[in-house]
Scaffold this active site. Structure first.
Site, PDB file in Angstrom:
ATOM      1  N   GLU A 251       9.947  15.688  15.442  1.00 13.63           N
ATOM      2  CA  GLU A 251      10.050  15.611  13.982  1.00 13.63           C
ATOM      3  C   GLU A 251       9.300  16.557  13.422  1.00 13.63           C
ATOM      4  OE1 GLU A 251       8.788  11.981  11.845  1.00 13.63           O
ATOM      5  OE2 GLU A 251      10.952  12.061  11.319  1.00 13.63           O
TER       6      GLU A 251
ATOM      7  N   CYS B 117      13.752  10.896   7.055  1.00 13.78           N
ATOM      8  CA  CYS B 117      13.477  10.272   8.281  1.00 13.78           C
ATOM      9  C   CYS B 117      14.820  10.449   8.911  1.00 13.78           C
ATOM     10  CB  CYS B 117      13.160   8.821   8.150  1.00 13.78           C
ATOM     11  SG  CYS B 117      14.151   7.946   6.972  1.00 13.78           S
TER      12      CYS B 117
ATOM     13  N   GLU C  31      10.366   0.949  10.271  1.00 14.22           N
ATOM     14  CA  GLU C  31      11.305   2.361  10.100  1.00 14.22           C
ATOM     15  C   GLU C  31      10.610   3.292  10.084  1.00 14.22           C
ATOM     16  OE1 GLU C  31      14.421   1.941   8.866  1.00 14.22           O
ATOM     17  OE2 GLU C  31      14.763  -0.174   8.288  1.00 14.22           O
TER      18      GLU C  31
ATOM     19  N   LYS D 299       0.833  -1.336  -0.200  1.00 16.69           N
ATOM     20  CA  LYS D 299      -0.151   0.004  -0.087  1.00 16.69           C
ATOM     21  C   LYS D 299       0.868   1.266   0.033  1.00 16.69           C
ATOM     22  CE  LYS D 299      -1.605   2.818   2.711  1.00 16.69           C
ATOM     23  NZ  LYS D 299      -1.682   4.059   2.132  1.00 16.69           N
TER      24      LYS D 299
HETATM   25  P1  NAP Z   1       2.590   8.044   8.158  1.00 14.50           P
HETATM   26  O1  NAP Z   1       1.521   9.192   8.004  1.00 14.50           O
HETATM   27  O2  NAP Z   1       2.848   7.168   9.103  1.00 14.50           O
HETATM   28  O3  NAP Z   1       2.235   7.247   6.776  1.00 14.50           O
HETATM   29  C1  NAP Z   1       2.810   6.422   6.294  1.00 14.50           C
HETATM   30  C2  NAP Z   1       1.997   5.261   5.714  1.00 14.50           C
HETATM   31  O4  NAP Z   1       1.387   4.580   6.546  1.00 14.50           O
HETATM   32  C3  NAP Z   1       1.265   5.630   4.378  1.00 14.50           C
HETATM   33  O5  NAP Z   1       1.112   4.705   3.392  1.00 14.50           O
HETATM   34  C4  NAP Z   1      -0.154   5.844   5.314  1.00 14.50           C
HETATM   35  O6  NAP Z   1      -1.326   5.816   4.441  1.00 14.50           O
HETATM   36  C5  NAP Z   1      -0.303   4.755   6.129  1.00 14.50           C
HETATM   37  N1  NAP Z   1      -1.020   4.876   7.419  1.00 14.50           N
HETATM   38  C6  NAP Z   1      -1.583   5.865   7.940  1.00 14.50           C
HETATM   39  N2  NAP Z   1      -2.301   5.494   8.860  1.00 14.50           N
HETATM   40  C7  NAP Z   1      -2.240   4.206   8.810  1.00 14.50           C
HETATM   41  C8  NAP Z   1      -3.108   3.160   9.905  1.00 14.50           C
HETATM   42  N3  NAP Z   1      -3.717   3.608  10.797  1.00 14.50           N
HETATM   43  N4  NAP Z   1      -2.703   1.873   9.700  1.00 14.50           N
HETATM   44  C9  NAP Z   1      -2.108   1.727   8.356  1.00 14.50           C
HETATM   45  N5  NAP Z   1      -1.449   2.495   7.531  1.00 14.50           N
HETATM   46  C10 NAP Z   1      -1.522   3.706   7.864  1.00 14.50           C
HETATM   47  O7  NAP Z   1       3.884   8.959   7.739  1.00 14.50           O
HETATM   48  P2  NAP Z   1       3.970   9.942   6.478  1.00 14.50           P
HETATM   49  O8  NAP Z   1       3.488  11.247   7.108  1.00 14.50           O
HETATM   50  O9  NAP Z   1       3.419   9.511   5.342  1.00 14.50           O
HETATM   51  O10 NAP Z   1       5.486   9.903   6.264  1.00 14.50           O
HETATM   52  C11 NAP Z   1       6.539  10.478   7.088  1.00 14.50           C
HETATM   53  C12 NAP Z   1       7.228   9.820   8.136  1.00 14.50           C
HETATM   54  O11 NAP Z   1       7.751   8.580   7.864  1.00 14.50           O
HETATM   55  C13 NAP Z   1       8.153  10.675   8.895  1.00 14.50           C
HETATM   56  O12 NAP Z   1       8.052  10.237  10.307  1.00 14.50           O
HETATM   57  C14 NAP Z   1       9.359   9.938   8.639  1.00 14.50           C
HETATM   58  O13 NAP Z   1      10.414  10.122   9.660  1.00 14.50           O
HETATM   59  C15 NAP Z   1       8.991   8.416   8.500  1.00 14.50           C
HETATM   60  N6  NAP Z   1       9.950   7.725   7.425  1.00 14.50           N
HETATM   61  C16 NAP Z   1      11.012   6.841   7.870  1.00 14.50           C
HETATM   62  C17 NAP Z   1      11.637   6.206   7.173  1.00 14.50           C
HETATM   63  C18 NAP Z   1      12.702   5.209   7.686  1.00 14.50           C
HETATM   64  O14 NAP Z   1      13.225   4.411   6.879  1.00 14.50           O
HETATM   65  N7  NAP Z   1      12.988   5.219   8.964  1.00 14.50           N
HETATM   66  C19 NAP Z   1      11.864   6.323   5.897  1.00 14.50           C
HETATM   67  C20 NAP Z   1      10.839   7.707   5.302  1.00 14.50           C
HETATM   68  C21 NAP Z   1       9.914   8.206   6.124  1.00 14.50           C
HETATM   69  P3  NAP Z   1      -1.646   7.334   3.782  1.00 14.50           P
HETATM   70  O15 NAP Z   1      -0.737   8.276   3.637  1.00 14.50           O
HETATM   71  O16 NAP Z   1      -2.231   6.853   2.657  1.00 14.50           O
HETATM   72  O17 NAP Z   1      -2.635   7.843   4.645  1.00 14.50           O
END
Ligand code: NAP
Ligand code: MG
Length: 498
Positions: A401, A300, A266, A191
C-alpha cells in the site's frame, strides 16, 4: 443535498492558530502533563492550532468518565432520546457543514471540491444511525427443551468504546465511530490522528451543543504510541474500533489481549480495479484515474492495481496518464483544485520513496513520477498524479500500500488467470471492474475476495451499505445494519414458566 456556500475562507474560526484543549467528562481540559503539539496545513505549512497532547493519564481519566457515564444516567436514556440527540447533532453538523468540511481541508489537505461532497457520509450517516436507534431489538426464540421454558434475546450496548482513527477523512471517520455508539447507548473515548485532530474536536463541541451528556463522548488527541497504545490496552475499555494501517491493527490486537476486549478493524488495501476491453472506456478512464487520485491516493480502498485487458492496455493506460497530467494540483481551499497535498512530510517521503522503487523495479512513469517542486506548491507536500506502466504482479509497487496518487497498471489476457492475480494480495478491501457484459460482471464480482466490489463505478458509499475488509484489510463492518451490531452484545434470557 449539497451545501454550496461560497469558498474560500482563508482563516477558519476553528483553525486560527489558537490552542485547543481535549474533551473529558464534558469539560475542556489540558493534558495532565501540560504538553501540547502543533497541527499544520500540509498545503502551506502554516500553523492551524496547538492541541493538548493526551497520554496514558488522560486516557485513564477519559475512560473513567466514559465508564461513569455508561453506568450512570446514560444507561437509562431511551432509544427515542438517543435518536433525538443524533438528529440534533445531524442538524448541527449540517448547519456547520462548510466550516467542518473546510476544517478537514485545512488539517489534512483534501480539496474542498472533495470534502464538500461528504454531506451524505456525515449528515446522512448521523440520520441513518438515528433511524437505527429505534430498530435495535432482540428476538423471542422457540426452543426444544422439555417443559415450559421460554427464551429470548436482549441486545445490550457493549460498553466503553475506544475509537482510534486515521487522518485521511477526519469528519467521516469521527462520525463513523460516535454515531453507532450514541445509537446503541455505548460511550466513547476517541483518539484522532495527531496529523488532523481538529475536526474531531469540533464535532465533539457540537455533540455537547446537541445535548449529548458529559462523559458519553470524550476526545483525547495525542500520539499513537502513547495515547493510542494506552487506550487499546486499557482494561476498562470493552471494545476498540480502529481504522488505520494493518501494522497498527496488529499492535491493537496484541494490546487488546489483556482483557480480551472486542476489536473491529478497518485497515488498508491494495485494491484491484479491472478494465475489460468491452468497457465504456470514456467512463472507465476518469473512473479508474479518480479511483486512485482522489484524496491524493490517501483512501484505504483506492483502486491502485489497475488491471487492463492486453488488447486495450497501451491505449487505455495512455489515456489515464493523460487524464492524470491534466488534473489541477493545488491548495485545497481553491475550489478548482482537484488534487491536494499529502498529509505530512513523512507521507511525502514514503510516497516518493515508492516512486523511486517503481522506477528501479523497471516500471515506466507515463505521468507524474515526482514531487511538485515549482512555485508556491513547493512549500507543501504535493506529489504529481503518477501512472506506472509495465508493472508486474510481484513488484513492490503492485503489492504494498503506497497511500499516494500512484497507479500501478498491469496487463492481463485470460479471465480465470486474472481473478487469481487480482486476489493474489494480502488485502481485500475494495475492488472494481469495468465491462458492458452483465454475466462477466456477476462472475467477477462473486470471485473477488474483497469487502466491496464496484462495477462501472468506484468508491460508491452509502450510510446503509456495509463497508469493510476481507483478509488483512480487517474485520467488522461500518455503515449498514451490521455496524450497529458491532456495538451490541447479545444476551440470552431463559424463563421457566411451568
Ligand atoms: P496508522 O499509522 O495506523 O494510524 C491510525 C491511528 O492509529 C492514528 O490515530 C495513530 O495515531 C494510531 N496509532 C498509531 N500507532 C498506534 C499504536 N501502537 N496503538 C494505538 N494506536 C496507534 O495509519 P495512518 O498512517 O494514520 O493512516 C493510513 C492507514 O489507514 C492506511 O493503511 C489506510 O489504508 C488505513 N485506512 C483504512 C480505512 C478503512 O476504513 N479501512 C480508512 C482510512 C484509512 P497517530 O497517527 O497520532 O500516531
Ligand atoms: Mg499516523
Amino acid at each position: 443535498m449539497a451545501v454550496t456556500q461560497a469558498i474560500p475562507i482563508t482563516r477558519h474560526p476553528f483553525a486560527n492558530g489558537s490552542y485547543k484543549q481535549m474533551l473529558i467528562d464534558g469539560k475542556w481540559v489540558d493534558a495532565a502533563s501540560g504538553k501540547r503539539f502543533e497541527t499544520r496545513n500540509p498545503a502551506t505549512g502554516e500553523l492551524l492550532a496547538t492541541v493538548a497532547e493526551g497520554d496514558k493519564e488522560d486516557i485513564d481519566r477519559a475512560v473513567a468518565a466514559a465508564r461513569r457515564a455508561f453506568e450512570g444516567p446514560w444507561s437509562k436514556v431511551k432509544p427515542f432520546e438517543r435518536q433525538n440527540l443524533l438528529l440534533k447533532l445531524a442538524d448541527l453538523v449540517e448547519k456547520n457543514f462548510d466550516e467542518l468540511s473546510q476544517l478537514d481541508t485545512l488539517d489534512m489537505g483534501a480539496p474542498v471540491s472533495r470534502t464538500r461532497a461528504y454531506h451524505l457520509r456525515a449528515v446522512g450517516m448521523l440520520r441513518y444511525y438515528a433511524g437505527q436507534t429505534t430498530a435495535i431489538h432482540g428476538e423471542t426464540i422457540e426452543n426444544s427443551l422439555p417443559g415450559e421454558i421460554f427464551s429470548y434475546t436482549l441486545k445490550e450496548p457493549v460498553g466503553v468504546v475506544g475509537a482510534i482513527i486515521p487522518w485521511n477523512g477526519p469528519l467521516t471517520a469521527t462520525i463513523w465511530k460516535i454515531g453507532p455508539a450514541i445509537a446503541t447507548g455505548c460511550t466513547v473515548v476517541l483518539k484522532p490522528a495527531e496529523e488532523a485532530p481538529l475536526t474531531s474536536l469540533r464535532i465533539a463541541e457540537l455533540a455537547m451543543e446537541a445535548g449529548v451528556p458529559a462523559g458519553v463522548i470524550n476526545v483525547v488527541p495525542g500520539y499513537g504510541e502513547t495515547a493510542g497504545a494506552a487506550l487499546s490496552s486499557h482494561h476498562d475499555v470493552d471494545k476498540v474500533a480502529f481504522t488505520g494501517s494493518h501494522v497498527t491493527g496488529q499492535a491493537i490486537i496484541r494490546a487488546s489481549a489483556g482483557n480480551l476486549k472486542r476489536v473491529s478493524l478497518e485497515l488498508g488495501g491494495k485494491s484491484p480495479d479491472i478494465v475489460f476491453a468491452d468497457a465504456d472506456l470514456d467512463a472507465a478512464v476518469p473512473g479508474a484515474a479518480m479511483a486512485v487520485f482522489a484524496n491524493s491516493g490517501q483512501i484505504c480502498s483506492a483502486g491502485t492495481r489497475l488491471f487492463v485487458e492486453q488488447s486495450i492496455y497501451d491505449e487505455f493506460v495512455g489515456r489515464v496518464a493523460e487524464f492524470g497530467r491534466k488534473l489541477q494540483v493545488g491548495n485545497g481551499l481553491d475550489p478548482n483544485t482537484q488534487i491536494g497535498p499529502l498529509v505530512s512530510e513523512q507521507q511525502l517521503e514514503r510516497v516518493t520513496g515508492y516512486l523511486d522503487i517503481g522506477q528501479k523495479e523497471g516500471a515506466k512513469a507515463l505521468a507524474g513520477g515526482g514531487r511538485v517542486t515549482e512555485g508556491a506548491l513547493a512549500k507543501g507536500f504535493f506529489v504529481q498524479p503518477t501512472v506506472f506502466a509495465n508493472v508486474q504482479d510481484n513488484m513492490r509497487i503492485a503489492q504494498e500500500e503506497i497511500f499516494g496518487p500512484v497507479i500501478s497498471a498491469i496487463a492481463f489476457k485470460d479471465m480465470d488467470e486474472l481473478i487469481k492475480r487480482a486476489n493474489a494480495t494480502t488485502f481485500g478491501l475494495g475492488s472494481g471492474l469495468w465491462t458492458r457484459d452483465v454475466s462477466k460482471a456477476h462472475k467477477v464480482a462473486k470471485s473477488l475476495r474483497a469487502g466491496s466490489v464496484w462495477v462501472n463505478c468506484y468508491q460508491a458509499m452509502d450510510p446503509a451499505v456495509p463497508f469493510g475488509g476481507y483478509k488483512m484489510s480487517g474485520y467488522g463492518r461500518e455503515s449498514g445494519k451490521q455496524h450497529v451490531e458491532e456495538y451490541l452484545n447479545v444476551k440470552a434470557v431463559w424463563i421457566k414458566t411451568g
